[in-house]
Design a protein around this motif. Structure first.
Motif, mmCIF file in Angstrom:
data_model
loop_
_atom_site.group_PDB
_atom_site.id
_atom_site.type_symbol
_atom_site.label_atom_id
_atom_site.label_comp_id
_atom_site.label_asym_id
_atom_site.label_seq_id
_atom_site.Cartn_x
_atom_site.Cartn_y
_atom_site.Cartn_z
ATOM 1 N N GLU A 3 47.649 40.245 47.818
ATOM 2 C CA GLU A 3 47.385 39.462 46.611
ATOM 3 C C GLU A 3 48.483 39.703 45.579
ATOM 4 O O GLU A 3 48.847 40.835 45.290
ATOM 5 C CB GLU A 3 46.025 39.881 46.026
ATOM 6 C CG GLU A 3 45.650 39.149 44.746
ATOM 7 C CD GLU A 3 44.367 39.698 44.149
ATOM 8 O OE1 GLU A 3 44.070 39.339 42.985
ATOM 9 O OE2 GLU A 3 43.680 40.478 44.818
ATOM 10 N N SER A 6 48.664 42.504 42.685
ATOM 11 C CA SER A 6 47.826 43.650 43.012
ATOM 12 C C SER A 6 48.679 44.913 43.045
ATOM 13 O O SER A 6 49.912 44.863 43.024
ATOM 14 C CB SER A 6 47.142 43.447 44.364
ATOM 15 O OG SER A 6 48.117 43.441 45.404
ATOM 16 N N GLY A 84 39.808 44.588 36.116
ATOM 17 C CA GLY A 84 41.083 45.112 36.584
ATOM 18 C C GLY A 84 41.931 45.644 35.450
ATOM 19 O O GLY A 84 41.628 45.463 34.268
ATOM 20 N N THR A 198 46.759 43.783 38.721
ATOM 21 C CA THR A 198 45.528 43.040 38.416
ATOM 22 C C THR A 198 44.307 43.742 38.987
ATOM 23 O O THR A 198 43.176 43.434 38.607
ATOM 24 C CB THR A 198 45.599 41.624 39.013
ATOM 25 O OG1 THR A 198 45.817 41.736 40.430
ATOM 26 C CG2 THR A 198 46.724 40.824 38.385
ATOM 27 N N THR A 199 44.533 44.696 39.883
ATOM 28 C CA THR A 199 43.426 45.357 40.580
ATOM 29 C C THR A 199 42.768 46.421 39.716
ATOM 30 O O THR A 199 43.268 46.799 38.665
ATOM 31 C CB THR A 199 43.926 45.993 41.882
ATOM 32 O OG1 THR A 199 45.113 46.747 41.597
ATOM 33 C CG2 THR A 199 44.253 44.946 42.912
ATOM 34 N N SER A 205 40.335 45.147 44.584
ATOM 35 C CA SER A 205 40.249 43.974 43.727
ATOM 36 C C SER A 205 39.174 44.167 42.669
ATOM 37 O O SER A 205 38.139 44.791 42.925
ATOM 38 C CB SER A 205 39.928 42.735 44.561
ATOM 39 O OG SER A 205 40.979 42.473 45.482
ATOM 40 N N ASN A 207 36.033 43.462 40.485
ATOM 41 C CA ASN A 207 34.769 42.817 40.815
ATOM 42 C C ASN A 207 34.295 42.027 39.597
ATOM 43 O O ASN A 207 33.765 42.592 38.648
ATOM 44 C CB ASN A 207 33.730 43.874 41.211
ATOM 45 C CG ASN A 207 32.446 43.250 41.735
ATOM 46 O OD1 ASN A 207 32.187 42.075 41.519
ATOM 47 N ND2 ASN A 207 31.646 44.048 42.424
#
Length: 487
Positions: A3, A6, A84, A198-199, A205, A207
């Motif tokens: 991604e 990420s 994130g 962004t994670t 990832s 939520n």
């Protein structure tokens, strides 16, 4: 397919450099957050004159910020898991930027106070993030170097800030202090788009559905903090019935908060503060030190500029200049101590720092209106060197050896308790100062200072020294438990 944006994507693009680039980004944002928390103290005397308010009301410029920052720290783990790193961080920087501009343009005290609360909300969420990054992105062998780099950079903001702030107050008034955060926020937001993933913590990832925020726990924490501070203010004003009622509600809220967190854990929910953290003895003792030391550190950060201006009659620019060498030496001390914070006993580093800090407060009793300025510089340096031993050691040492899944909540909890102590410390210093001034027959509204005024300030400094010595009892217990003896 990885991604885009990420943690895995950024690591593949920037390699081992990425963790340093990410730490640099959040360091700049933390500089803005910390600067916003301390720089306004230089402008409080001028602000109180312009709005025609007393010291008790003016101190809410600091206390309001501290309350907001304290409570919002508890939301950091949830925000990181839900949105994130990047979205959470960018949102905080945007709020801090907007509040800084709005506060600088406000002509009403209530609007200024609202801007300070908004700044506090943003600063509180940002504060735990660097510790999470250092503990999760860096190996144990590198954590000392990362801590040193981050600590030195962050301390430069409050070191240089009051000096520049003092000049700005003299030249353009207290409003200009709000705009100091603007360039830091803009730079940090640009860097965050490039280097902050962004994670969520751990590289997974974010939520965006669950878990939900523990709103009941947050409400109890907010109510307890506000009632505690307002109860202290009412105690000073002589309204004992209201004071004891508010403090009682604060204690009830604290007990209810603990019970609710336990219930959340037992029912499989996500508590705002995981009480399993306190089963780790170094963390339990570290949070105790953080709370007590927060009273002394933030109380003195509020008290010292007021003392130099209204006690010794120095101008804001003089105050900033006097504090600059101490701030620079604080950055230098952190750079050195931070490198050894992961390899040397935390309890020794923190205890030594507390002794120096207590000594700097106690020696303020030798200061009078005839004292040479270099003596004030030396005393400020002594205290800041003490802070240099405490700051880089406490968080890392308290969470060393903790389960990795608990680190985000650990960083949030220890910062929350430190700031709760700080919020109480600012109020306690303001309240105690007003009380002792009244006892000695003086007031800060009088145009000229006096020996009685200095005596009142001295008594508050003695209280801060005693608080530091009290923290020593807990600091010595940060030692990791010895393994059981086997024959």
């Amino acid at each position: 397919m990885t991604e885009r944006g990420s943690l895995a994507d950024l690591q593949s693009r920037y390699g081992t450099r990425h963790r340093w680039l990410m730490l640099t980004t959040v360091m700049i944002g933390s500089m803005a957050a910390i600067m916003s928390s301390t720089i306004m103290n230089v402008g409080i005397p001028d602000m109180s004159v312009q709005f025609g308010i007393g010291q008790e009301l003016a101190q809410w410029v600091s206390s309001g910020f501290m309350v907001a920052m304290t409570v919002s720290m508890l939301t950091t783990p949830w925000l990181l898991a839900r949105f994130g790193y990047r979205t959470t961080y960018m949102g905080c920087m945007l709020l801090l930027l907007t509040a800084g501009i709005a506060g600088g343009l406000s002509s009403n005290y209530n609007l200024v106070l609202a801007a300070r609360v908004a700044e506090g909300l943003a600063a509180g969420v940002v504060q735990p993030i660097p510790a999470i990054i250092i503990l999760r992105a860096f190996d144990t062998s590198e954590q000392g170097r990362a801590n040193s780099f981050f600590g030195m950079g962050v301390v430069l903001a409050p070191a240089i800030g009051p000096s520049i702030g003092g000049l700005l107050v003299d030249w353009m008034g207290w409003r200009s202090l709000f705009f100091m955060v603007v360039p830091f926020c803009l730079a940090s937001m640009w860097l965050a788009l490039r280097y902050v993933p962004t994670t969520a913590p751990g590289g997974v990832s974010a939520n965006h559905g669950k878990p939900s925020l523990d709103m009941a726990g947050l409400a109890l924490a907010t109510a307890g903090t506000l009632c505690l501070l307002n109860g202290l203010v009412q105690l000073h004003s002589g309204d004992f019935a209201s004071s004891f009622t508010l403090i009682g509600v604060s204690v009830f809220s604290a007990v209810a908060f603990v019970m609710w967190q336990r219930r959340q854990t037992q029912q499989g929910g996500v508590p705002l503060m995981n009480l399993a953290l306190f089963a780790h003895r170094p963390f339990a003792m570290g949070t105790t030190v953080a709370f007590i030391y927060g009273i002394a550190m933030f109380g003195s950060t509020y008290l010292l500029p007021v003392y130099l201006q209204l006690g010794l009659g120095l101008s804001p620019s003089h105050v900033g200049t006097l504090l600059l060498p101490a701030g620079l030496l604080l950055a230098f001390t952190i750079a050195i101590v931070g490198r050894y914070s992961s390899t040397h006993p935390t309890h020794l580093m923190v205890s030594f720092g507390l002794v120096l800090l207590a000594l700097s407060f106690a020696l303020m009793l030798v200061v009078n209106l005839q004292t040479a300025l270099w003596v004030l510089v030396v005393l400020a340096i002594l205290g800041r060197v003490g802070l240099g031993f405490i700051l880089p050691s406490l968080n890392i040492g308290a969470m060393r050896g903790m389960d990795a899944s608990l680190i985000p909540q650990g960083a949030s909890a220890i910062n929350f308790l430190r700031m709760l102590g700080g919020a109480a410390g600012v109020s306690l210093c303001g309240i105690l100062l007003e009380w002792r001034l009244r006892v000695h027959g003086d007031s800060l509204t009088n145009a000229t200072t006096s020996a009685a005024r200095l005596t009142a300030f001295d008594e508050v400094f003695i209280m801060l020294a005693a608080v530091c010595l009290l923290a020593l009892l807990a600091a010595w217990q940060i030692r990791a438990p010895r393994p059981p003896h086997t024959s």
